[in-house]
Design an enzyme around this catalytic site. Structure first.
Site: not given
Length: 481
Positions: A173, A226-227, A230-231, A248, A282, A383
């Site tokens: 995705k 991603g963030s 969400v991770g 990551e 990142c 971030e």
């Protein structure tokens, strides 16, 4: 305007929903194309295709799988310019950076194609003299891959290539913002002749397709970039059903400018690390820790270098920094700039949305420099993912190391110094998965392990030989005569 579709079981298929999402050029707001707003039914079809293909794909030799990846690499290389233009139009990265990223994708494919000829196990001495014991690595099965918009070629490829070479099948995705670039990459896999179902792409929202991947019982492993918010949700979902996961996530990366630093190199590295790709990576430099004795000299050079940055449409000649990737991302960056002002940081440079004829249709933010930042301020802790840096002074290296570690993140960090002792202390004391000496925080070579500490990752590593640890399981074999 072209409407792109999902790729399932070797075919390009529209979503069963019939709905689509516009992809917008952040430099001009023109519509680049349309991608499917897919449903769980689309995802189910992709997972079913990957499940049906996994045994035959795993049954091929590593060399045979590598041959496919070599073909994909050649196709990607032949289309490098077109894919780079698409990337720039979708997310704003300058064309030279987009070309460099696509070329990196080619190199990653060739690297992992070669991995198909390397060992996948070890012989282990048995205490039984009449027995033979060894290990072999076996694929997980179907792997779900969820990728971000900021590196729409490199990140998908550095996940897909090792997944495939080690015998897994893939459902990916990509981020909706860069799904057209992803489709053009998948076209290379299709034209290389990979068997049906080995690789599948489904585009759509994170709430539908992303969550669907996390919760799908047909998916054995999940790799996500991603963030951190969400991770952590993905980690909880994966643990609940026993799926393997790799995360990551964010960074708040410091560069330390020591009293003996070469200021020209330090400024060059800081500018590049902080403002290339509009700070949307990142590993971007976010905090600049400067020895108080040389702070003013460093700041003067930093401001002078920042004034020369040319901002604009990434497809235009000479443009060094493009727009934020979307209006929402621009608003996030601007909100952090306002927070910095409210917290009492001193705004030295930039801080505004760019306006005027060439900027009015795009999402442009000036490179922004804050001085006299306290380490506890939000702009020093969270971030931002934009072209904003916070300058924090220090009096000695012990204080610098403490400041460098004073966040929840631990992805990358760098130091500029000529002192070997300082280098060694930095390597040992800074909590980061990637440490760089006299080089910017951003950047890692494709053959080296990549990942972070603390909230920056799941403590796993991507890229290089380390990728085998996630994409395979170890099977121990004991043979008795």
């Amino acid at each position: 305007m072209k409407a792109y579709t999902n790729y399932i079981s070797g075919e390009w298929r529209p979503s069963v929903s019939g709905n689509s999402k516009k992809v917008i050029n952040p430099a001009t707001q023109e519509v680049v194309g349309h991608t499917p707003a897919s449903t769980v039914e689309d995802l189910d079809a992709a997972v079913q295709a990957a499940s049906e293909a996994k045994d035959s794909w795993a049954g091929l030799s590593g060399a045979a799988r590598g041959d496919y990846l070599f073909k994909v690499a050649n196709l990607l290389e032949s289309r490098l310019g077109d894919i780079a233009v698409t990337m720039t139009r979708e997310m704003g990265k300058t064309f030279p950076e987009a070309k460099g990223e696509t070329a990196r994708g080619v190199a990653i494919l060739r690297y992992y194609a070669g991995e198909g000829m390397r060992k996948v196990g070890d012989v282990i001495p048995s205490t039984d003299s009449e027995a033979f014991m060894f290990t072999k690595r076996v694929p997980l099965g179907v792997v779900g891959i969820i990728t971000p918009w900021n590196f729409p070629v490199a990140i998908p490829i550095w996940k897909m290539a090792p997944a495939l070479i080690y015998g897994n099948t893939v459902v990916i995705k990509p981020a909706s913002e860069t799904a057209i670039t992803a489709a053009k990459v998948i076209e290379c896999f299709h034209e290389a002749g990979l068997p049906k179902g080995v690789i599948n792409m489904v585009t759509g929202s994170g709430s539908v397709i992303g969550n669907g991947i996390v919760n799908h019982t047909g998916i054995a492993g999940i790799s996500f970039t991603g963030s951190d918010v969400v991770g952590k949700q993905i980690a909880r979902g994966a643990v609940e059903r026993g799926a393997k996961f790799q995360l990551e996530m964010g960074g708040k990366n410091p560069v330390i400018i020591s009293e003996d630093a070469d200021l020209e190199k330090a400024v060059e590295g800081t500018i590049s690390g902080a403002f290339r790709s509009t700070g949307q990576k990142c590993t971007a430099t976010s905090r600049v820790l400067v020895h108080r004795n040389i702070k003013q000299a460093f700041v003067d050079k930093l401001l002078s270098a920042s004034e020369s940055i040319k901002i604009g449409n990434g497809l235009e000649e000479g443009v060094w920094m493009g727009p934020c990737s979307s209006e929402a991302q621009m608003e996030t960056v601007l909100s952090y700039i306002e927070k910095g002002k409210e917290e009492g940081a001193k705004l030295l440079f930039g801080g505004n949305r760019l306006t005027g004829s060439e900027y009015d249709q795009g999402f442009y933010v000036e490179p922004t420099i804050f001085d006299d930042v306290d380490s506890k301020m939000q702009i020093a802790q969270e971030e931002i993912f934009g072209p904003v840096i916070a300058i924090i002074p220090f009096d000695d290296l012990d204080e610098a190391f403490t400041l460098a570690n004073d966040t929840q993140f631990g992805l990358s960090a760098s130091i500029y110094t000529e002192n070997v002792s300082a280098m060694l202390k930095f390597i040992d004391r800074v909590d980061a998965g990637l440490v760089r000496i006299n080089a910017e925080t951003a950047g890692v070579e494709l053959q080296a392990p990549f990942g972070g500490m603390k909230s920056s990752s799941s403590h796993s590593r991507e890229q290089g030989e380390a990728a085998i640890e996630f994409y395979t399981s170890i099977k121990t074999v004991f043979v008795k005569g």
